[in-house]
Design a protein around this motif. Structure first.
Motif, short mmCIF file in Angstrom:
data_model
loop_
_atom_site.label_atom_id
_atom_site.label_comp_id
_atom_site.label_asym_id
_atom_site.label_seq_id
_atom_site.Cartn_x
_atom_site.Cartn_y
_atom_site.Cartn_z
N THR A 1 -43.15 30.55 29.09
CA THR A 1 -41.88 29.84 30.08
C THR A 1 -42.79 29.86 31.46
N ALA A 2 -44.23 30.20 32.21
CA ALA A 2 -44.70 30.15 32.85
C ALA A 2 -44.77 28.81 33.49
N ARG A 3 -44.61 27.17 32.95
CA ARG A 3 -44.53 26.55 33.54
C ARG A 3 -42.83 26.46 34.22
N ARG A 4 -41.95 26.94 33.48
CA ARG A 4 -40.42 26.68 34.20
C ARG A 4 -40.09 27.70 35.42
N LEU A 5 -40.98 28.61 35.20
CA LEU A 5 -40.87 29.54 36.02
C LEU A 5 -41.49 28.84 37.26
N MET A 6 -42.62 28.40 37.01
CA MET A 6 -42.92 27.71 38.74
C MET A 6 -42.50 26.21 39.55
N GLU A 7 -42.14 25.86 38.66
CA GLU A 7 -41.30 24.88 38.48
C GLU A 7 -39.90 25.06 39.41
N MET A 8 -39.52 25.95 39.17
CA MET A 8 -38.27 27.02 40.03
C MET A 8 -38.61 27.95 40.93
N ALA A 9 -39.81 27.88 41.49
CA ALA A 9 -40.12 28.82 42.97
C ALA A 9 -40.46 27.46 43.42
N ALA A 10 -40.94 26.04 42.70
CA ALA A 10 -41.52 24.54 43.64
C ALA A 10 -40.08 24.38 44.01
N PRO B 1 -70.13 17.54 28.83
CA PRO B 1 -69.40 16.99 27.73
C PRO B 1 -68.85 18.57 27.51
N ASP B 2 -69.44 19.43 27.09
CA ASP B 2 -68.78 20.77 26.49
C ASP B 2 -68.48 21.68 27.22
N ALA B 3 -67.98 21.15 28.92
CA ALA B 3 -67.64 21.64 30.03
C ALA B 3 -66.51 20.95 30.52
N GLY B 4 -65.44 20.78 30.20
CA GLY B 4 -64.55 20.33 30.86
C GLY B 4 -63.36 21.23 32.14
N SER B 5 -62.45 21.97 31.57
CA SER B 5 -61.35 22.35 32.51
C SER B 5 -62.52 23.99 32.27
N ASP B 6 -63.24 24.78 31.26
CA ASP B 6 -63.55 25.53 30.89
C ASP B 6 -64.95 25.68 31.69
N LEU B 7 -64.95 25.83 32.77
CA LEU B 7 -66.40 25.86 33.35
C LEU B 7 -67.23 26.61 33.06
N GLY C 1 -58.25 19.84 37.53
CA GLY C 1 -56.91 20.60 37.13
C GLY C 1 -56.24 20.67 36.85
N THR C 2 -55.34 20.63 35.12
CA THR C 2 -54.58 20.05 35.18
C THR C 2 -53.11 20.90 35.46
N THR C 3 -52.45 20.28 35.45
CA THR C 3 -50.68 20.34 35.43
C THR C 3 -50.84 22.23 35.37
N GLN C 4 -51.29 22.07 33.38
CA GLN C 4 -51.52 23.25 33.25
C GLN C 4 -52.19 24.51 32.77
N LEU C 5 -53.26 23.72 33.94
CA LEU C 5 -54.25 25.46 34.85
C LEU C 5 -53.39 25.37 36.16
N GLN C 6 -52.53 24.19 37.23
CA GLN C 6 -51.82 24.88 38.06
C GLN C 6 -50.91 25.92 37.98
N THR C 7 -50.40 25.61 37.22
CA THR C 7 -49.80 27.01 36.37
C THR C 7 -49.96 28.30 36.08
N VAL C 8 -50.91 28.08 35.61
CA VAL C 8 -52.17 29.32 35.18
C VAL C 8 -52.35 29.97 36.57
N ALA C 9 -52.64 28.85 37.54
CA ALA C 9 -52.62 29.90 39.15
C ALA C 9 -52.21 30.15 39.42
N ALA C 10 -50.86 29.71 39.45
CA ALA C 10 -49.45 29.74 40.42
C ALA C 10 -48.78 30.93 39.72
N ILE C 11 -48.69 31.57 38.28
CA ILE C 11 -48.25 32.14 37.90
C ILE C 11 -47.88 33.83 38.35
N ARG C 12 -49.29 34.26 39.09
CA ARG C 12 -49.34 35.77 39.21
C ARG C 12 -48.45 34.66 40.41
#
Length: 568
Positions: free
Chosen positions: A505-514, A178-184, A438-449
């Motif tokens: 800008t991470a999401r936009r950069l990730m989508e460009m790469a994809a 209940p208090d730990a969703g994306s923040d495991l 993992g939401t799309t936003q978290l996939q962006t966090v994983a991909a941006i590096r």
């Protein structure tokens, strides 16, 4: 009746990818099982023939049973009584059919009763099932949790648990609270070792657990008293036969109704440690989640295929103003883009699966013997590619599933808003794919590096060196210019040396790469099989080119001061 494998020739195309030869060599250890198991392949051709036959069986069961039950399962759903889950009647029929066909524990070694399949053909099976009923796909495909137990469990745990999954028992991964969703890192389910019982006891609550009344659970719990971060978490195996876990309720969800999403209460539930203490989140959940994300990418492609099928069939049948609506540009444009996204997303999914197959097989071999320097280099290369491609595959395919489901309803017009058409179920089922595992936003966090460290642009430049057919050469020229814009956008953001700007800008950069990577994969596919992929290569590149241009313009015109307008 439809066969969900043979009716989709693109699947067989991906099964016959040239990388499969190396994958089979590694997975089959040069076909050493042929002397011990009569169903083990003799050589590469025999292995692929075996995959093809199992995929055909899966496609047949999906068409004749799972698809036929889908609407009834969606309406009935599972039930909860006395702390236990009872599946919908159609779900029980589906599971029975899959177990009788031997379609469980597919990737596990034959010594445990598995088929020893690579990840790639198994992922195809997951896509096929999801195209008929994504909710049932969740239950059946959670068998891949056994990969984590196989990778990190001990020999005794292998011998006790893996055969049960191969025989048809179900699994779940109990992570969210209940208090730990994306923040495991915030997980607080308590694990205490009992000297009296000679085991660990779990106490607490888990929420949003898919197939939560499964036979075998992998549970993330806090084993180190006094800790509050990821370093205090360990992974545990809970066997339902031991008791101690009850289902408090089944969530009332928008979609995937056949899959019970449960709130679980643990009361001194006996469990055993999987792997080492303190590595539950840092190591084991990361492996578990990567597999789950590939699974959701497959589910998303299946839903995209279902949406395209429904939209295409309706557009051919529905007549307005004296002709079928598929003849109107507004409709055939929509369908062509749906198919382009489907083929592009599928190409990304199976490229990722092949990368995973190679590095996972080499990891497994390393547990038997020391890898050669060449093998270590190969393992490192494909592990990095798999890690960088997985968030793209999950993130982009889940978004495309939602977009295709939306467009499917639009093609149906007013009828699409009516409950008697399958497109509304597909639309409801698709919505969760960009949220769970993992939401799309978290996939962006994983991909941006992989954007900032140059991995994506390096892969793109390698793809540019792969020869293509004469028909695809004009597309390749345009694609190289798209890559230049992506590289320039990346450099501009990096040179600003502003973390907030990079995050924004991470999401936009990730989508460009994809977009660029998927365009390359489609060009490679169209060069090998023009009849299957030429149309999608042209359509998708037009779409991707516009998307890259849009993002590049946004980044080039964006100023740090503009961030103030986006904040509250």
């Amino acid at each position: 009746m439809a066969n969900y494998y043979t009716d989709i020739p693109e699947l067989k195309y991906h099964l016959n990818n040239p990388m499969m030869k190396r994958i089979c060599e590694l997975k089959e250890r040069n076909y050493r099982d042929k002397d011990e198991f009569d169903y083990a392949p003799l050589d590469f051709e025999d292995a692929v023939d075996s995959y093809d036959k199992v995929l055909e069986i899966t496609g047949e069961i999906t068409g004749e049973i799972i698809a036929a039950n889908a609407e009834g399962v969606d309406e009935e759903g599972p039930h909860c009584a006395n702390g236990r889950v009872e599946y919908a009647s159609g779900t029980k029929q589906n599971l029975d059919a899959m177990v009788k066909a031997g379609l469980n524990g597919m990737t596990m070694p034959r010594q445990f009763g598995g088929l020893n399949f690579p990840i790639t053909p198994y992922t195809m099976c997951a896509e096929i099932v999801a195209a008929a009923d994504a909710g049932f796909g969740n239950i059946w495909s959670l068998q891949d949790c056994i990969e984590t137990l196989y990778e990190f469990g001990n020999a005794d745990q292998h011998s006790r648990f893996i055969p049960r999954i191969c025989q048809g028992e179900t699994m779940s991964m109990d992570l969210t609270e209940p208090d730990a969703g994306s923040d495991l890192q915030s997980v607080m389910l308590k694990a205490t070792y009992s000297e009296k019982d000679g085991c660990w006891l779990l106490n607490g609550v888990k929420r949003f657990i898919t197939n939560g009344d499964a036979d075998i659970h992998l549970v993330l719990a806090r084993s180190e008293e006094g800790t509050r971060d990821g370093r205090g978490l360990s992974m545990f195996i809970y066997d339902k036969r031991q008791g101690g876990v009850n289902v408090r309720r089944i969530e009332n969800k928008l979609g995937i109704h056949g899959s019970p999403t449960c709130e679980l209460v643990y009361k001194n539930a006996k469990a055993e440690l999987c792997g080492d203490r303190k590595l539950g989140l840092i190591k084991y959940v990361m492996a578990l989640m990567n597999g789950a994300r590939l699974g959701i990418a497959a589910q998303s492609v299946g839903l995209s295929q279902a949406a395209y099928n429904e939209g295409l069939a309706y557009a051919k049948d529905r007549k307005q103003f004296g002709k079928a609506i598929i003849e109107f540009p507004a409709v055939y444009d929509m369908l062509a883009i749906m198919k382009g996204k489907l083929d592009a997303g599928r190409a990304l999914l199976y490229q990722t699966a092949r990368y995973v197959d190679i590095y996972k097989a080499l990891d497994d071999i390393a547990r038997e013997r020391k890898l050669t320097p060449e093998e270590r280099q190969e393992q490192k290369k494909y592990a990095k590619l798999a890690d960088s491609f997985t968030p793209l595959a999950k993130g982009m395919n889940s978004e495309y599933a939602n977009q295709n489901a939306y467009d499917c309803i639009q093609i149906h017009g007013g009828s699409g808003f009516m409950m008697e058409y399958a497109c509304q179920r597909i639309y409801r089922d698709a919505r969760i794919t960009s949220i769970y595992e993992g939401t799309t936003q978290l996939q962006t966090v994983a991909a941006i590096r992989y954007v900032t460290n140059g991995s994506y642009i390096a892969t793109i430049r390698e793809f540019e060196a792969i020869p293509c057919s004469p028909e695809m050469e004009p597309l390749m020229s345009r694609l190289k210019k798209m890559a230049d814009k992506f590289e320039a956008s990346t450099n501009a953001v990096k040179e600003a040396q502003d973390q907030e700007l990079l995050d924004f800008t991470a999401r936009r950069l990730m989508e460009m790469a994809a977009d660029i990577i998927m365009s390359h994969l489609l060009i490679q596919d169209a060069s090998r099989s023009s009849e299957l992929f030429s149309k999608s290569a042209h359509v998708y590149l037009n779409y991707a080119e516009a998307e890259v241009e849009k993002h590049a313009n946004f980044i080039s015109n964006f100023d740090k001061e503009d961030l103030a307008f986006y904040k509250k």
